[in-house]
Design a protein around this motif. Structure first.
Motif, short mmCIF file in Angstrom:
data_model
loop_
_atom_site.label_atom_id
_atom_site.label_comp_id
_atom_site.label_asym_id
_atom_site.label_seq_id
_atom_site.Cartn_x
_atom_site.Cartn_y
_atom_site.Cartn_z
N LEU A 33 2.05 -2.03 0.90
CA LEU A 33 1.60 -0.66 0.64
C LEU A 33 2.75 0.34 0.80
O LEU A 33 2.90 1.26 -0.01
N GLU A 34 3.57 0.15 1.82
CA GLU A 34 4.70 1.07 2.05
C GLU A 34 5.72 0.96 0.92
O GLU A 34 6.28 1.98 0.47
N ALA A 35 5.97 -0.24 0.44
CA ALA A 35 6.92 -0.42 -0.67
C ALA A 35 6.39 0.24 -1.94
O ALA A 35 7.16 0.84 -2.71
N LEU A 36 5.08 0.15 -2.17
CA LEU A 36 4.48 0.82 -3.32
C LEU A 36 4.57 2.33 -3.18
O LEU A 36 4.87 3.05 -4.14
N ALA A 37 4.27 2.83 -1.96
CA ALA A 37 4.28 4.27 -1.73
C ALA A 37 5.66 4.85 -1.92
O ALA A 37 5.81 6.01 -2.35
N LYS A 38 6.69 4.12 -1.59
CA LYS A 38 8.07 4.61 -1.74
C LYS A 38 8.60 4.43 -3.16
O LYS A 38 9.74 4.84 -3.46
N GLU A 68 -0.63 6.43 1.98
CA GLU A 68 -0.64 7.24 0.78
C GLU A 68 -1.84 6.85 -0.08
O GLU A 68 -2.07 5.66 -0.33
N PRO A 69 -2.66 7.82 -0.52
CA PRO A 69 -3.92 7.47 -1.22
C PRO A 69 -3.71 6.62 -2.46
O PRO A 69 -4.47 5.67 -2.69
N GLY A 70 -2.71 6.95 -3.28
CA GLY A 70 -2.47 6.16 -4.49
C GLY A 70 -2.09 4.73 -4.18
O GLY A 70 -2.59 3.78 -4.80
N ALA A 71 -1.21 4.54 -3.20
CA ALA A 71 -0.80 3.18 -2.82
C ALA A 71 -1.97 2.42 -2.22
O ALA A 71 -2.12 1.20 -2.42
N SER A 72 -2.84 3.11 -1.43
CA SER A 72 -4.03 2.46 -0.86
C SER A 72 -4.94 1.95 -1.97
O SER A 72 -5.48 0.84 -1.89
N TRP A 73 -5.11 2.77 -3.03
CA TRP A 73 -5.97 2.34 -4.13
C TRP A 73 -5.40 1.12 -4.82
O TRP A 73 -6.15 0.20 -5.19
N LEU A 74 -4.09 1.07 -5.00
CA LEU A 74 -3.47 -0.09 -5.64
C LEU A 74 -3.67 -1.36 -4.82
O LEU A 74 -3.96 -2.44 -5.37
N ILE A 75 -3.53 -1.26 -3.50
CA ILE A 75 -3.74 -2.43 -2.64
C ILE A 75 -5.20 -2.87 -2.71
O ILE A 75 -5.50 -4.08 -2.77
N ASN A 76 -6.12 -1.92 -2.71
CA ASN A 76 -7.55 -2.27 -2.80
C ASN A 76 -7.85 -2.99 -4.11
O ASN A 76 -8.68 -3.91 -4.15
N GLN A 77 -7.19 -2.58 -5.20
CA GLN A 77 -7.40 -3.25 -6.48
C GLN A 77 -6.90 -4.69 -6.43
O GLN A 77 -7.54 -5.60 -6.97
#
Length: 895
Positions: free
Chosen positions: A503-508, A640-649
């Motif tokens: 998630l952190e790598a996606l958020a960055k 980060e909300p966008g990164a959280s949504w990607l992980i949930n997907q």
């Protein structure tokens, strides 16, 4: 001033001011057999006789007698000076005085006048002109001479009334100086579930079971029967019942022993609040304190206090505990017969216990019901039905559901468990008993294949509120480690921390879900971790690496972030990570220890899209004493909300579940600690989040233990039990779609053979075109990263023909089977390592001589491959749904 008002009120209601005179009048009239008089009405009821006649009739009646005009004569001789009476007017003439007053004033004046003179007047007026047995008028003097006994009784009653009045005045006077009655008693520490039912309780400080309930919660019958059976004049007296006191005194004197008591409900309440030996001094003290208690509390408050303190046999106190112990009901749910059974116990708790003396208890119950019917408290038909009701009271065990949860709550929320104190009726928690039992059932199912030393634990919370809905500290409470609350233990989390690193790598913006990662042992300085199945897959996407929980790609992401950033990320997510310890690559693979609640809080924040909320057991009930100083409504964004949504997907992809369990909108992540010591499952949707655990509390290894095999099915079935189906919301504004190369995950370049639609974060992800597909010397070539190039180095094959796919063959139609459909992927002419893509998504990699298999679902499919010489082959085919129902296959392994 308050006590003076009570005294005046008491005088006006004639409890002692005219008690002696009226009682003496009644005795005199009954003793003399006074017949009805045409002037006064029935002689047996003096006040009603006066009241029943208009003032003019009364005056004329008196005036018609000899001597009435002078107030003398054989018919009537006033022995008092009426001019000094409060009821007399200015004229000494009796008739004139009486005729000057309305009849209502006259009666109230005479009946309320406490002076002896008025008393004589009433007695003489009552006997005026009344014919006796010999039909002759008898003068007061002859009356006294003929009935000396009644004169003695009259004097005795007057003396008793004055003594009683003096006692009450003395009690009220002493009440001005004594301290208020201490209205407190130890109660049983009790935990309630979300519906207000008793979940768990322990003995009070005095070793008793006491669950206080309000008067309204005691139901209709219990308070009414208690008053009727124990103190019928409860609502009329001021704490001491004069009539009951006189009756008890007379019965005890005539019997020369104690056969009756005069304790009111108020006095009994005082005794229950201050237990001690039964002595005369304490009896007087009880009466005085009863008067004091009446001035401090209302009648309903005193009755509620009494019914909450009264003994009901053994170590049971109060109707709340008695109702649960004998009938397993709330007091408000008791029937008439059941309520009467409880009140019957109060007569003698050891003699009338229904579980030990059912016949005696039933006899006492029926007697109470009969008396209630005679007094009109209940209808005769109600009594008949209640008497026929069988006695079903038996002593049952006190509720002990969710013991580890209850003990945790009681410890984290200390209270002075006293009657009337804060939460004295129990700690109201958010735990749902139905959800609790379902979780216990599913954990026990998961434990069935394992030996007794393997324990299970789990907890479920509401995502929106953070409140605990179910909590199983140990699903095997009878085993050798049954008393251990495994929820509180700290264990290796296995792979359950990987999503937060990704998630952190996606958020960055360092990666996107379709970005290419290398699942190889190369380029990791000889410290590459092995995957759960001990195989490496070569090139994989971020989505594939996280969904399949691959270890080598996770280590590469950790190195991409850096060790300090990785520790900060996990610390921010709520995990206790030692900042001064060098975990190396092991941190993302379970090198640190976590608690079940730490995992649960982090995954709940992920389900919310980033906001954090502390876990509680209710609106203001905590599970950690240190959390009590923090606001339960204070939210911070962990992720980060966008990164959280990607992980949930990624974690909610249906194809991650075994066949037959897909769908339901659930996201999950499993974990297996090194050495197979711990098996984890974190499962959630937008409504609920749960974390389950299996393992040996002592930390011993068990080779067959893994998160997926042990808990995946239990988790999804548990959510189905709850009916908790919910889908994650659509992509937030921070997420966008783009056309990506299926191999590199970068935006599709001019030389990429195919493109797929993928997600990424706006303004953060890389936008350069795919660097893998290039054209050299007029031919297409894949420019692999070094670690992948070494892993897939082809063995040169001269004169190789172009590759083709032979299974599944192009244009073929394939029917499914009863056990599902899994086809081998075969090619001819491919060189070196072959990469397989289904519908544009990478699905498998195979070296020379290896034939992978691919599970297929019904529909039209497009299969493609790329070999080590960057040559491509395609095959389009159709899979049809089987005509018979398929069975759920054995679960595949993952971690």
């Amino acid at each position: 001033m308050k006590y003076i008002i009570y005294v005046i009120k008491y005088i006006q209601t004639s409890l002692f001011g005219r008690l002696g005179w009226l009682l003496a009048a009644q005795v005199s009239l009954k003793g003399s057999k006074v017949s009805p008089s045409p002037g006064l009405g029935p002689g047996s009821d003096l006040v009603s006789s006066f009241s029943s006649r208009p003032g003019s009739d009364l005056v004329s009646s008196l005036s018609s007698r000899p001597g009435s005009d002078t107030g003398s004569g054989p018919g009537f001789r006033p022995s008092v000076d009426l001019s000094s009476s409060p009821c007399s007017g200015p004229s000494p003439d009796l008739v004139a005085s009486l005729s000057s007053r309305p009849s209502s004033n006259l009666v109230s004046c005479l009946s309320s006048d406490p002076s002896p003179k008025t008393g004589h007047l009433l007695l003489k007026a009552a006997s005026f002109g009344s014919p006796l047995d010999d039909d002759s008028n008898v003068s007061p003097k002859s009356f006294k001479s003929r009935f000396p006994f009644f004169k003695f009784v009259r004097g005795l009653l007057k003396l008793g009334a004055y003594a009683l009045g003096l006692l009450i005045l003395l009690g009220l006077g002493l009440g001005l100086f004594i301290e208020p009655v201490k209205v407190f008693a130890p109660v049983s520490p009790t935990v309630l579930d979300a519906n207000g039912r008793i979940l768990y309780s322990t003995l009070a400080a005095d070793g008793q079971w006491l669950w206080p309930v309000s008067l309204g919660e005691m139901g209709y019958w219990a308070p009414k029967i208690a008053v009727a059976a124990e103190d019928k004049r409860f609502y009329a007296h001021l704490g001491v019942d004069p009539l009951a006191l006189i009756r008890a005194t007379w019965q005890n004197l005539t019997a020369l022993k104690i056969v009756s008591g005069a304790s009111t409900i108020t006095a009994q309440t005082v005794r229950l609040l201050n237990p001690g030996p039964r002595t005369l001094t304490r009896k007087i003290d009880e009466f005085v304190k009863a008067l004091k208690l009446e001035s401090e509390l209302s009648k309903d408050q005193i009755l509620e206090l009494y019914l909450n303190l009264a003994p009901f046999g053994g170590n049971i106190k109060g109707v709340g505990a008695a109702s649960y112990a004998y009938f397993q009901k709330k007091p408000a749910d008791l029937s008439l017969a059941e309520s009467a059974t409880l009140i019957a116990i109060l007569k003698n708790p050891s003699l009338y216990r229904p579980d030990r003396q059912p016949e005696l208890a039933k006899g006492r119950r029926d007697l109470i019901l009969t008396r209630l019917a005679k007094k009109g408290v209940i209808a005769l038909a109600e009594k008949d039905l209640a008497v026929k009701e069988p006695l079903t009271a038996t002593r049952k065990a006190i509720p002990k559901a969710a013991p580890h949860f209850a003990e945790l709550v009681l410890k984290a929320n200390p209270r002075d468990w006293l009657l009337g104190g804060p939460d004295y009726q129990g700690l109201a928690t958010s735990l749902n008993l139905a959800f609790q039992k379902k979780l216990e059932f599913r954990l026990n199912q998961a434990l069935a294949p394992y030996p007794e030393r393997i324990a299970g634990a789990g907890a479920l919370i509401e995502v929106a509120t953070g409140r605990i809905v179910a909590y199983v500290g140990n699903a095997r409470p009878l085993g050798p480690e049954g008393s251990v609350d495994c929820v509180k233990g700290r264990r290796s989390p296995g792979s359950t921390l990987k999503p937060f690193v990704y998630l952190e790598a996606l958020a960055k913006g360092l990666l996107a879900p379709a970005s290419l990662l290398a699942d190889t042992p190369l380029g990791l300085d000889g410290q590459a971790p092995r995957n759960f199945d001990r195989r490496y897959r070569g090139p994989v996407s971020v989505q594939k690496a996280l969904a399949d929980s691959l270890n080598a790609p996770a280590v590469r992401v950790t190195r991409l972030l850096g060790p300090e950033t990785t520790k900060d990320v996990l610390s921010r997510a709520g995990f206790l990570v030692a900042s001064d310890r060098d975990y190396g690559d092991s941190l993302v693979l379970g090198g640190s220890e976590v608690s079940l609640f730490e995992l649960l809080r982090a995954y709940a924040a992920l389900a919310r899209g980033g906001p954090d909320r502390q876990i509680t057991a209710g609106a203001a009930v905590f599970i950690d004493p240190n959390e009590q100083q923090k606001s339960t409504d204070a939210l911070t964004d962990l992720f980060e909300p966008g990164a959280s949504w990607l992980i949930n997907q990624i974690l909610s992809q249906p194809n991650r579940w075994p066949y037959g369990l897909a769908g339901d909108g659930l996201a999950f992540k499993t974990g297996t600690s090194p050495g197979n010591r711990d098996a984890w499952l974190a499962i959630y949707n937008p409504t609920y989040a749960a974390v389950l655990w299996l393992g040996d509390p002592s930390g011993a290894r068990y080779p067959d233990l893994s998160g997926f095999n042990a808990l995946a099915a239990a988790g999804v079935l548990y959510f189905r039990d709850l009916g908790a189906k919910a889908s994650f919301p659509p992509a937030p504004p921070a997420v966008e779609t783009y056309l990506a190369c299926p191999l590199s995950g970068e935006p599709k370049g001019p030389f990429c053979p195919e493109g797929i639609w993928a997600y990424r974060l706006k303004d953060k992800a890389k936008t350069r075109p795919c660097p893998l597909h290039v054209r050299q010397n007029g031919a297409m070539k894949i420019n692999w990263p070094q670690d992948l190039a070494l892993f897939m180095s082809p063995s040169a094959v001269s004169g190789a023909k172009s590759p083709t796919i032979v299974s599944p063959a192009p244009g073929s139609v394939i029917w499914g089977t009863a056990s599902g459909l899994s086809l081998p992927l075969k090619s001819e002419g491919a060189v070196g390592v072959v990469y397989w893509f289904l519908d544009g998504e990478f699905v498998a990699v195979a070296g020379p001589g290896r034939v992978p298999t691919l599970p297929l679902t019904p529909g039209r499919r497009r299969l493609s491959l790329v070999d080590s010489r960057d040559r491509v082959a395609y095959s389009e085919f159709t899979v049809l749904r089987p005509k018979v129902k398929t069975l759920v296959p054995i679960l595949k392994s993952s971690s």
